[in-house]
Design a protein around this motif. Structure first.
Motif, PDB file in Angstrom:
ATOM      1  N   ARG A 164      -8.930 -10.898  -1.746  1.00 29.87           N
ATOM      2  CA  ARG A 164     -10.378 -10.707  -1.664  1.00 29.87           C
ATOM      3  C   ARG A 164     -11.133 -11.906  -2.228  1.00 29.87           C
ATOM      4  NH1 ARG A 164      -7.763  -6.623  -3.005  1.00 29.87           N
ATOM      5  NH2 ARG A 164      -7.839  -4.559  -2.018  1.00 29.87           N
ATOM      6  N   ARG A 219     -13.004  -2.045  -5.231  1.00 35.53           N
ATOM      7  CA  ARG A 219     -12.990  -2.178  -3.776  1.00 35.53           C
ATOM      8  C   ARG A 219     -11.792  -1.404  -3.222  1.00 35.53           C
ATOM      9  NH1 ARG A 219     -16.583  -4.592  -6.220  1.00 35.53           N
ATOM     10  NH2 ARG A 219     -17.654  -6.447  -5.475  1.00 35.53           N
ATOM     11  N   PRO A 220     -11.913  -0.890  -1.993  1.00 34.45           N
ATOM     12  CA  PRO A 220     -10.787  -0.141  -1.430  1.00 34.45           C
ATOM     13  C   PRO A 220      -9.582  -1.040  -1.200  1.00 34.45           C
ATOM     14  CG  PRO A 220     -12.484  -0.521   0.214  1.00 34.45           C
ATOM     15  CD  PRO A 220     -13.070  -0.948  -1.088  1.00 34.45           C
ATOM     16  N   LEU A 221      -8.407  -0.429  -1.158  1.00 32.22           N
ATOM     17  CA  LEU A 221      -7.195  -1.221  -0.929  1.00 32.22           C
ATOM     18  C   LEU A 221      -7.286  -1.961   0.387  1.00 32.22           C
ATOM     19  CD1 LEU A 221      -4.465   1.229  -2.208  1.00 32.22           C
ATOM     20  CD2 LEU A 221      -5.308  -0.841  -3.290  1.00 32.22           C
ATOM     21  N   ASN A 222      -7.822  -1.261   1.395  1.00 36.25           N
ATOM     22  CA  ASN A 222      -7.962  -1.905   2.691  1.00 36.25           C
ATOM     23  C   ASN A 222      -9.344  -2.538   2.799  1.00 36.25           C
ATOM     24  OD1 ASN A 222      -8.008  -2.718   5.295  1.00 36.25           O
ATOM     25  ND2 ASN A 222      -8.183  -0.651   6.159  1.00 36.25           N
ATOM     26  N   SER A 223      -9.528  -3.659   2.116  1.00 38.52           N
ATOM     27  CA  SER A 223     -10.829  -4.357   2.192  1.00 38.52           C
ATOM     28  C   SER A 223     -10.825  -5.291   3.386  1.00 38.52           C
ATOM     29  CB  SER A 223     -11.079  -5.135   0.913  1.00 38.52           C
ATOM     30  OG  SER A 223     -10.936  -4.305  -0.207  1.00 38.52           O
ATOM     31  N   TYR A 257     -17.942  -0.965   2.611  1.00 42.26           N
ATOM     32  CA  TYR A 257     -16.810  -0.111   2.251  1.00 42.26           C
ATOM     33  C   TYR A 257     -17.263   1.334   2.100  1.00 42.26           C
ATOM     34  CZ  TYR A 257     -14.743  -4.606   1.044  1.00 42.26           C
ATOM     35  OH  TYR A 257     -14.272  -5.882   1.070  1.00 42.26           O
ATOM     36  N   PRO A 258     -16.349   2.267   2.324  1.00 43.31           N
ATOM     37  CA  PRO A 258     -16.669   3.663   2.032  1.00 43.31           C
ATOM     38  C   PRO A 258     -16.888   3.831   0.530  1.00 43.31           C
ATOM     39  CG  PRO A 258     -14.323   3.373   2.440  1.00 43.31           C
ATOM     40  CD  PRO A 258     -14.987   2.095   2.824  1.00 43.31           C
ATOM     41  N   SER A 261     -16.431   4.392  -3.146  1.00 47.17           N
ATOM     42  CA  SER A 261     -15.189   3.988  -3.792  1.00 47.17           C
ATOM     43  C   SER A 261     -14.139   5.094  -3.796  1.00 47.17           C
ATOM     44  CB  SER A 261     -15.475   3.587  -5.228  1.00 47.17           C
ATOM     45  OG  SER A 261     -14.251   3.335  -5.883  1.00 47.17           O
ATOM     46  N   GLU A 262     -12.943   4.722  -3.373  1.00 42.59           N
ATOM     47  CA  GLU A 262     -11.853   5.703  -3.368  1.00 42.59           C
ATOM     48  C   GLU A 262     -11.257   5.836  -4.762  1.00 42.59           C
ATOM     49  OE1 GLU A 262      -8.241   2.762  -1.942  1.00 42.59           O
ATOM     50  OE2 GLU A 262      -9.936   3.201  -0.634  1.00 42.59           O
ATOM     51  N   TRP A 263     -11.806   5.056  -5.720  1.00 43.92           N
ATOM     52  CA  TRP A 263     -11.203   5.037  -7.053  1.00 43.92           C
ATOM     53  C   TRP A 263     -11.849   6.080  -7.938  1.00 43.92           C
ATOM     54  CZ3 TRP A 263      -6.883   2.475  -7.083  1.00 43.92           C
ATOM     55  CH2 TRP A 263      -6.723   1.418  -6.177  1.00 43.92           C
TER      56      TRP A 263
END
Lengths: 216, 476, 1022, 185
Positions: B174, D97-101, C766-767, C769-771
């Motif tokens: 990133r 950030r998501p894993l699939n950025s 991004y969606p 946060s998935e965290w």
């Protein structure tokens, strides 16, 4: 004549090009193997020790428990190296004038500690805690191998990060009942998969992969 | 055999009388044929040391001294750490990154001239494309140094490459810096390929005309046995076209990515959507400037006024002017959005850039990059090579200042006033920069000495084209 | 990877020396390279070779070669004996040192060098190898104790914390307790007994002293003078009493350069015997401080700070305390004042009298009119009879203290907010008396115990000349310093962590001072010197202290001893409360009028100079100025304008005939016509860190008016480069600190976030946060309303996290390394001279959308699943991009090899649980991850029990005197931190960047007096 | 192609070579030769001459196809690598950030595409041209040196079924170019 090169040069040209490519990859490969090889990792090689102490003898033949010498393994990050005192507790009685144990008596008399050579050594930015692993059902032999077969102690694992991470990713592969932790001859059962899964749940073992788990 | 001897007897030297410039409307001087073109261009390479221009020797020597300075600076850096530079918190990036961006930018004109102008069928590029491709390579070589030098632990640079390691760790894709790793290395490789493929037929010419057997053998090896077969030419041209087609988006992507180093961050003055186009324009701008800076003296030294004609230089100058205007637009929009966004940090940043401690540099930059180049509107100026050359130098300086403004003035006063600071370069900052300049020049000097600095076969095509363009009685 | 080897600092530092002017600007690390002080080095080497010299890493067994020590070990250290075996000790050092090898390992294809591991010979019972232990003891300054708990790794003290059970600590510390750790390991400490500058031994010294003792004895102590610092040690006092009883004509003098004798005198007048005026702020609704920095200095400051903080809390619905500060120079605690009135120091006495009058206390007439605010303040006081307090300043004359007490008495505060405590401080003669006696030729032998008069006596006394009149001068000192250089005998003194003693807190509570480590440099304690004098050269401190207390509690001694040592306080030793008599205020002598008044203050970070050689304190940005490595001269902005001087210009300050030059600092809230000079700098023999930096304010101090004197100030030539860590103290419309009046707060408790537009959270590719952070979610809040800016957190952090000292040159280049910095902002409409001061500690924010992480190309900084922004030093390659992208600029970079890998003694000090950083890596606040991990492991081992709120304390939180810092698990709704985050005052810094910081702040609420609003010294933002 | 050595009909003879002054003459000659039925032949010029390859019957140029394939491979490699790194090899929470950025993965993917294609463009071109080939029968003809300078050649190879030494030489002479040579192996 206008020919600058012999006919053979055509082959030479093509061969040399392939050679360069092959050579490059070969060098990388060799470098990689050296890096992983025992010269760097010191796996399987037993260093000189001030006293020819045999784990095989003391563990297998005498059946002494790990904790008799490594006293703090269950309570501290540091397993503990036995003080001369511990050795003397037996060797003041037995083998008390053998040459093999002379160094112990000298240390006891002079008060000078015995300087062992470290076999299992981690870089100092790695914070490994023996007590938590032992308490969570990771046996001594999981990392140190079956010391009861080692006349002189040596490393059986690289202790590299990828090796640590392998278990941290899937503890079930390596976990054993707490009762078996100090059994260095322990052999993983065939149903390790399900047993492991069960123990992981039972002992509340987490798969810790955060950097700060080991690096602080 | 006889050919070789003939070559040896005839000691190559530059045409004694000064060849006049054929003027701004034709690409190639009159009276050229396939053979003379080869002689003229290859001649420079065959020139015995005793005949090579004093200017070359002096120039090469000084460049070499600067290369040594570079080595000293790097030694000091590796022994002591980045502390020898003027860096600090908040200004953790300084000369290293400024120079990196500047050099990469300079590289771009090369690719642009050889690829984009090739696709656009601009025949005037023929005489300078080879040269500017070389410039690209050398500029990228200089640029490539800095990202490694500026690391706190440069000996670990390889951690930025994805390779299987005992930590099971990989680069973090990133990060724009990781993008740079790929962008810059790709750019370097592709430029090299493009350059070498272009050289191939000319190397064959050198193989067949070089005065000494050794030279013939060396060029023979390099030319891979090229013999000009029609079928080979056919594939060759296809490959070259494709390379040009690939290099064009590449060159745009590279400076876009370089601009991402800044645009992706949060910093007022960095976090700007205008950056990619504006960086690319800036890159091309400085690139053309550098081409002119180098070509103008070179054609004089080697008496090539009829090969690199005023037509070429004028077109380059015009292009520079045009791109300069895009850059000016970039500055404008930056300022406008700083105000229009209503973001207090942005607004402050721009006021600070103009009137803060580094304000003078900003105005100097406007002078160099916007004000002065406007002189190129006048044909008189464009035809006065001394002036064009001076302006090209000024633009180079201006573009360096631009990068300084972007990097330093944005960093030194960011969000929290409590952490504001100043950046003052040290002697080692300057030494490193000067060193790379020397390194660049040395490579250029060696290039013109040992390789045809103009693409011979393309000039032949030009000759062929001219022969047909010209009325019949004029030739034969 | 030899680039990481310790050899590097040299290279670097040479580079520095080139770029810097005075050697004072060279960083600590480099100074340590240089050779030791000017004793005969060859001789020293021989002694070392002969094994008799100081050997830092020796085993006790080795040490025991010398007779006295063997005895010492066997009898006095049952617990400790054999606890410092070579190997384990060295191993714990290696843990630190090895980090270099470590970094090497990180590089991949590198072979780890072979280390040896060395066990004990006899393992002590109570020690678990590798686990830290905590011992209770006490740190004493100016005679009064603050109880501490000392963390010890393998018998190396590595960290000092407050002792919660101790009345003067309550678990917190000031910067000085924290930094005293570094003094222990200071490689510049004196290491051997010296006679006339040549090496000698303790044996020879005791021999010589015993001889002297005989002749003194024969003259009933005639000509014997003993100079000490202030002390309350019962054992020491009893030793002195025996000595004085034995030799009636011997005399005991004491000298504390930064203590104002008037305070004790006044208290004595009030109580009729030596007493201590103590305050109970937990009952005070209005506080008027007459130039007292009670929140930050003095023996009871930690208690006051704690009580004050409690009274200032606003979230619980109470009306917070109102705090008026009247002072000549901005004090640290004064930054929390609701009203700050700056007047000359000498003008405070008249004000006190006028205040007294206004409150109906009989006071002699004073000339001059009362300031306009006085009546309002008086009114406020009288409205709060019995619930207010007037605090007299530490450096104010007797009259002010008497007046303050009188006022308190009149307001019925005595017994509620004011208590007279019986003081255990013995009566001694003053340094003036000593000088007189010396000059009078009455002193034949002078014994100086730890005090350093040659440096710190007021210049007007010309003490050195006087001292040289004595036939024999014996000095017990930590350093071979100014006094020792002029003494015949020099004996190295022990650090308080090295020896047995006892001491009292301000309220009389006794703490037994127990050692954690063998004297590193074979120092001796005052007890030993005295007992030698009394004919018992072999008596050890342990003997003496134990013997004394056996005398006090004959029965049940062992349990008494054990519990006292364990708790760190001796039960039932608190002093009794006295009743003050009627106070009559003496008439004021009108101060001689002069344009300028010069006030003398101990330096905010290095005190009276005894800490001059302490790199941590030198580098700690001073609370009022954010400058380090220098003492400055404070002047009011408008005065500076008049004189047309700017920051760093050199100013010449003259008192009577003596003058000194120093750099000026333009200081808001400094009184008109008053300049403040700071004691403690300009040392010549403090050690390699403290020498030749700053100016020596003692050089113009006059014994008759030591803390405020009329003088002249003139602009001198030259400009001086000051190392400043905060260039601008204006907020530039960015409101990092959000403040409101209490009235406003009641209307809008959410004032900090009131005007903020909610940040759109969905402006992302991004969606959402998935965290998620299910198990733990660590967070921190900092209550700006009670932060005094004392900087204890910064030093605590430095000690806990092995943060390097980089030196003035690097600091002035903006490369200081503190993980938590205390920003100080001035605001307040218009007034440059008297703005409000706000303090804002800024550690890493541990943003959930951390901008630093996204830009790191090697994933050296990533998030843990508990939401901590981890910094992995050994993965960092040093692109510094993270710092650029950090809007809070909390990241610190090792531009050089800043950590000292070379000096053995410093290795002992390092926290083995924190990696010592090498060159070229980034570092930053880790939320004390090592502490979190230790507790988590502990909890896991105890069958995965829940972690209790407050079980994990970060170093900064633990040290904070006002407990402004809260840390804990945000997933636990009842945790203090969760409640603090829920507070309406809670806001996050630069919220609009959507970084979602885990560290958040609580807004500042000011309870200013309606009647005074908009007046001088009380301008407010709307 | 000329170097694809097959059944040799004339030992030691590579073919016959004729020299021209201008590309136009060469082009004309090639067309004639092709019309005459010659197939195994090649033309040589110091610069690309339009239509020359076609004139001697060259049709399919595969360079473009190779490059296209390489480009696609590059894309798959690049994106695959990044997704594998950030989702499988060692998943990290990087700044929330998501894993699939995926947007962040575009630049590197793109660069990989360019790199693969560009290298393939060069390599495939050289490979199909059978380069490097420092030795070639044609270099035995001294005058062929000028093929890289200012002369244009047509070579009819002995492998051509229609090749008859005298006949072919005669035919070449008739083309009206410069001197005609046998090309010895």
């Amino acid at each position: 004549m206008a020919q600058l090169f012999r006919p053979s040069s055509n082959t030479i040209a093509k061969v040399s090009i392939t050679a360069v490519v092959l050579l490059a990859s070969a060098t990388l490969g060799v470098a990689y193997m050296i890096d992983r090889g025992s010269w760097i990792t010191a796996v399987q090689s037993a260093p000189e020790q001030p006293i020819a102490f045999s784990h095989k003898h003391h563990v297998k033949d005498d059946g002494i428990d790990c904790r008799y010498c490594h006293t703090s393994v269950e309570t501290s990050h540091f397993a503990g190296i036995p003080p001369t005192e511990t050795c003397m507790s037996c060797h003041s009685q037995i083998w008390n004038n053998a040459t093999a144990t002379q160094a112990i008596r000298d240390s006891w008399a002079s008060g000078q500690s015995i300087a062992w050579t470290r076999v299992h050594n981690l870089p100092d930015y790695v914070y490994f805690n023996h007590s938590i692993h032992v308490n969570k059902g990771i046996g001594c032999s999981a990392c140190h191998g079956n010391v009861s077969e080692m006349p002189l102690i040596y490393k059986v694992n690289t202790l590299y990060m990828n090796w640590c991470v392998d278990c941290h990713r899937n503890p079930a592969k390596y976990i054993r009942p707490r009762s078996e932790v100090f059994n260095v001859a322990y052999i993983y059962p065939d149903n390790q998969e399900e047993l492991g899964a069960k123990l992981v749940k039972e002992y509340h073992v987490q798969s810790l992969l955060d950097c700060a788990t080991c690096h602080r | 055999m006889d050919q070789i001897e003939k070559a040896n007897e005839n000691n190559y030297r530059l045409p004694s009388e000064v060849i006049p410039d054929p003027g701004a409307n034709i690409v190639l001087g009159r009276g050229m044929d396939y053979a003379s073109v080869t002689d003229r261009i290859a001649g420079v390479v065959y020139l015995p040391w005793k005949h090579s221009p004093k200017k070359w020797l002096v120039g090469a020597f000084f460049s070499f001294c600067f290369v040594n300075l570079l080595m000293l600076a790097v030694y000091m850096l590796f022994m002591n750490g980045t502390g020898i530079w003027g860096l600090n918190i908040p200004v953790a990036w300084g000369f290293a990154i400024i120079n990196f961006v500047w050099w990469i930018g300079i590289g771009h004109a090369g690719t642009l001239i050889s690829a984009v102008l090739f696709l656009l069928k601009q025949d005037w590029r023929t005489s300078i494309n080879r040269f500017s491709e070389a410039m690209t390579l050398f500029a990228v070589a200089c640029a490539g140094m800095f990202p490694i030098l500026h690391l706190g632990r440069p000996w670990l640079f390889y951690w930025l490459l994805p390779y299987p390691n005992s930590m099971w760790l990989w680069p973090q894709p990133r990060s724009p810096l990781e993008w740079d790793v790929f962008a810059v290395s790709t750019y370097g490789t592709v430029s090299l390929v493009f350059w070498y493929v272009g050289l191939l037929p000319d190397l064959a010419s050198l193989r067949d005309t070089a005065p000494s057997l050794l030279q013939r053998k060396i060029y023979g090896i390099l030319s891979l046995g090229w013999r000009g077969s029609a079928i080979h030419w056919h594939r060759y041209q296809k490959a070259y076209l494709l390379l040009a087609g690939l290099a064009t988006p590449l060159v745009l992507s590279v400076h876009t990515i370089v601009s991402f180093d800044f645009a992706v961050s949060q910093l007022p003055g960095w976090h700007t959507t205008i950056f990619p186009p504006y960086f690319v324009a800036g890159a091309v701008y400085s690139g053309f400037a550098m081409v002119l800076t180098l070509v103008i003296p070179l054609r004089a030294w080697y008496n090539m006024r009829d090969l690199i004609t005023l037509r070429t230089i004028e077109s380059a100058a015009k292009l520079m002017l045009g791109v300069g205007l895009i850059v000016a637009y970039g500055y404008g929009s930056e300022a406008f959005f700083a105000w229009y966004s209503g973001d207090k940090y942005e607004a402050f940043m721009y006021t600070n850039r103009m009137f803060g401690p580094y304000g003078f540099m900003y105005w100097l930059l406007i002078l160099c990059n916007i004000a002065i180049p406007q002189a190129l509107w006048s044909q008189k100026v464009r035809h006065n090579l001394a002036l064009v050359w001076t302006i090209s130098i000024i633009v180079n300086i201006g573009m360096w200042l631009e990068r300084f403004e972007i990097v330093v003035t944005s960093l030194h006063r960011d969000f929290l006033p409590s952490s504001w600071g100043m950046y003052i370069p040290t002697k080692w900052d300057i030494a490193t920069y000067a060193g790379t300049l020397g390194f660049f020049m040395l490579l250029i000097f060696l290039f013109v000495r040992f390789l045809p600095s103009i693409s011979i076969f393309e000039v032949r095509e030009q000759v062929h084209h001219d022969l047909h363009a010209a009325p019949v009685e004029e030739h034969v | 990877m030899n680039e990481l080897s310790p050899s590097h600092p040299n290279g670097i530092m040479n580079e520095h020396e080139k770029t810097t002017t005075a050697s004072a600007l060279v960083p600590l690390e480099s100074l340590l390279e240089k050779p030791l002080k000017k004793v005969d080095l060859t001789e020293l080497r021989e002694k070392l070779a002969a094994g008799r010299g100081p050997a830092f890493w020796r085993t006790l067994e080795e040490a025991a070669e010398s007779e006295d020590l063997k005895e010492y070990v066997e009898q006095e250290f049952p617990g400790l004996s054999g606890q410092i075996p070579q190997g384990v000790d060295r191993r714990s050092l290696l843990k630190v040192m090895g980090a270099s090898l470590a970094m090497a390992g990180a590089a991949g294809c590198t072979k780890l060098p072979q280390e040896s591991i060395v066990p004990y010979v006899r393992q002590p019972e109570n020690i678990i190898p590798g686990e830290p232990m905590f011992y209770a003891t006490a740190y004493t300054s100016a005679g009064y104790a603050k109880g501490v708990l000392v963390e010890s790794h393998m018998n190396r003290p590595t960290k000092i914390e407050g002792n919660p059970d101790h009345p003067a600590s309550l678990g917190s510390t000031t910067i000085f307790e924290q930094a005293s750790l570094l003094n222990l390991y200071d490689p510049d400490r004196s290491e051997t007994v010296l006679f006339r500058g040549g090496l000698s031994t303790w044996g020879q010294f005791t021999g010589a002293l015993s001889l002297e003792a005989q002749s003194i004895g024969s003259r009933k102590g005639e000509g014997l003078a003993i100079l000490t610092g202030a002390t309350t040690s019962p054992t020491f006092i009893s030793q002195m009493n025996t000595l004085l009883a034995q030799w009636p004509s011997a005399k005991w003098y004491s000298h504390e350069p930064a203590v104002n004798p008037a305070v004790a005198k006044a208290a004595k007048k009030i109580a009729g015997r030596s007493a201590f005026v103590s305050y109970d702020l937990s009952q005070a609704d209005v506080i008027v401080s007459l130039e007292s920095d009670f929140l930050n200095s003095g023996p009871a400051s930690l208690k006051y700070a704690r009580q004050f903080a409690a009274k200032r809390a606003v979230d619980n619905g109470q009306t917070p305390v109102r705090y008026y500060q009247v002072e000549s120079s901005p004090s640290v605690g004064g930054s929390l004042a609701d009203h700050r009135f700056s007047v000359k120091s000498s003008a405070i006495a008249p004000i006190a009298y006028q205040l007294a009058k206004a409150l109906g206390v009989a006071a002699p007439e004073v000339t001059g009119t009362a300031p306009d605010w006085l009546s309002k303040v008086a009114e406020d006081l009288s409205k709060n009879k019995g619930r207010c307090v007037v605090v007299a300043g530490e450096y104010q004359p007797e009259s002010v203290h008497l007046a303050a007490y009188a006022i308190n008495a009149a307001l019925g505060n005595v017994g509620t907010t004011v208590r007279l405590l019986e003081s255990m401080m013995p009566d001694t003669h003053s340094i003036e008396d000593l000088t007189a006696d010396l000059n009078g030729g009455h002193v034949e032998m002078l014994i100086v115990l730890e005090s350093n008069p040659v440096y710190s006596a007021p210049a007007s006394l010309d003490f050195l000349t006087a001292m040289r009149k004595a036939r024999l001068v014996v000095r017990l000192g930590h350093y071979f310093d100014e006094t020792s250089r002029w003494s015949h005998w020099h004996v190295p003194a022990v650090h308080y962590l090295e020896s047995w003693s006892d001491t009292r807190a301000f309220d009389g509570t006794v703490t037994i001072v127990q050692p954690l480590v063998e004297p590193l440099y074979r120092g001796k304690s005052a007890h030993e010197v005295l007992s030698t004098l009394l004919g018992k050269p072999d008596a050890t401190p342990h003997d003496l202290v134990k013997a004394y207390w056996q005398g006090v509690t004959p029965n049940g001694f062992d349990t008494f001893w054990k519990t006292s040592l364990h708790n760190g306080v001796v039960a039932g030793t608190a002093a009794g409360v006295l009743n003050g008599g009627e106070v009559t205020l003496p008439p004021l002598t009108a101060p001689e009028s002069s344009e300028w008044e010069v006030t003398f203050r101990p330096d905010p970070t290095i005190g009276d100079g005894s800490f001059a050689n302490n790199g941590w304190l030198q580098e700690l940005p001073k609370p009022q100025t954010k400058t380090a490595w220098d003492n400055l001269i404070f002047i009011r902005p408008s005065d500076a304008e008049k004189m047309s001087v700017h920051k760093g210009d050199v100013l010449k300050v003259t008192v009577k005939d003596k003058s000194v030059e120093g750099p000026v600092w333009i200081t808001p809230n400094q009184a008109q016509g008053s300049v403040t000079v700071f004691l403690g700098y300009g040392r010549t023999a403090s050690g390699r860190v403290g020498n030749r930096i700053g100016y020596d304010a003692y050089a113009i101090q006059d014994a008759t008016m030591p803390f405020a004197a009329p003088g002249t100030v003139s602009k001198a030539t030259g400009h001086y480069e000051i190392a400043n860590t905060q260039a601008t103290q204006s907020m530039e419309e960015r409101e990092p600190v959000r403040a409101a009046e209490f009235a406003e707060f009641k209307e809008h408790p959410d004032f900090p976030t009131m005007e903020e537009k909610p940040v759109p959270k969905d402006l992302t590719l991004y969606p959402e946060s998935e965290w998620k952070y299910p198990d733990h979610k660590w967070g921190m809040t900092i209550d700006l309303n009670i932060c005094t800016g004392c900087s204890a957190c910064a030093i605590a952090c430095q000690a806990e996290n092995n943060i390097a000292v980089v030196g003035k040159d690097q600091v002035s280049r903006g490369r200081h390394m503190h993980w938590i910095r205390i920003d100080q902002y001035y605001s307040g409409n218009g007034s440059l001279d008297e703005p409000d001061t706000y303090n804002q500690p800024v550690p890493c924010m541990h943003c959930e959308n951390a901008p630093c992480e996204v830009v790191c190309p090697v994933a050296a900084t990533v998030h843990s699943k508990e939401g901590i922004n981890q910094m992995v030093y050994n993965r960092c390659v040093g692109t510094r991009y993270c710092s650029n992208n950090c809007p809070y600029k909390v990241r610190r970079f090792n531009f050089y090899l800043y950590s000292d890998w070379a000096t053995d003694s410093l290795k002992g000090m390092r926290n083995p649980d924190v990696t010592v950083r090498s060159r070229g890596v980034m570092e930053k606040c880790s939320y004390c991850i090592q502490r979190i991990q230790e507790v988590k492991i502990k909890a896991e081992k105890e069958n995965n029990r829940k972690i209790v709120d407050g079980e994990i304390l970060t170093a900064c939180q633990q040290a904070c005197p006002t407990q402004a810092i809260t840390f804990g698990d945000l997933n636990d709704p009842d945790s203090k931190v969760a409640r603090s985050v829920a507070s309406k005052r809670n806001y996050s810094l630069l919220d609009d960047l959507n970084n979602r910081p885990r560290t958040t702040y609580l807004g500042y609420v000011r309870n200013s007096n309606e009647a005074l609003r908009g007046q001088r010294g009380s301008n407010r933002e709307g | 192609m000329s170097h694809a050595v097959s059944t040799k009909r004339y030992e030691g003879l590579h073919g016959a070579l004729v020299e021209f002054q201008t590309p136009e003459e060469l082009l004309e000659a090639c067309e004639k030769a092709y019309a005459e039925g010659y197939r195994k032949m090649d033309a040589y010029a110091p610069m690309p001459v339009e239509g020359l390859a076609e004139a001697i019957g060259f049709k399919k140029n595969k360079v473009a196809m190779c490059v296209l394939i390489a480009g696609c491979t590059g894309v798959c490699f690049g994106l695959g690598l990044l997704e594998w790194i950030s989702q499988i090899a060692y998943p990290h929470n990087v700044g929330g950030r998501p894993l699939n950025s995926w947007p962040a993965f575009i630049p590197i993917t793109f660069e990989c595409m360019i790199l693969f294609s560009a290298l393939t463009a060069m390599v495939s071109m050289l490979a199909m041209n059978g380069l490097p080939r420092p030795y070639h029968a044609l270099f035995n003809v001294p005058s062929f040196e000028r093929a890289s300078v200012d002369r244009f050649f047509l070579c009819i190879e002995s492998e051509d079924p229609k090749f008859e030494p005298d006949e072919t030489v005669g035919f070449l002479k008739a083309l009206g170019g410069g001197e005609v040579n046998y090309v010895p192996e």
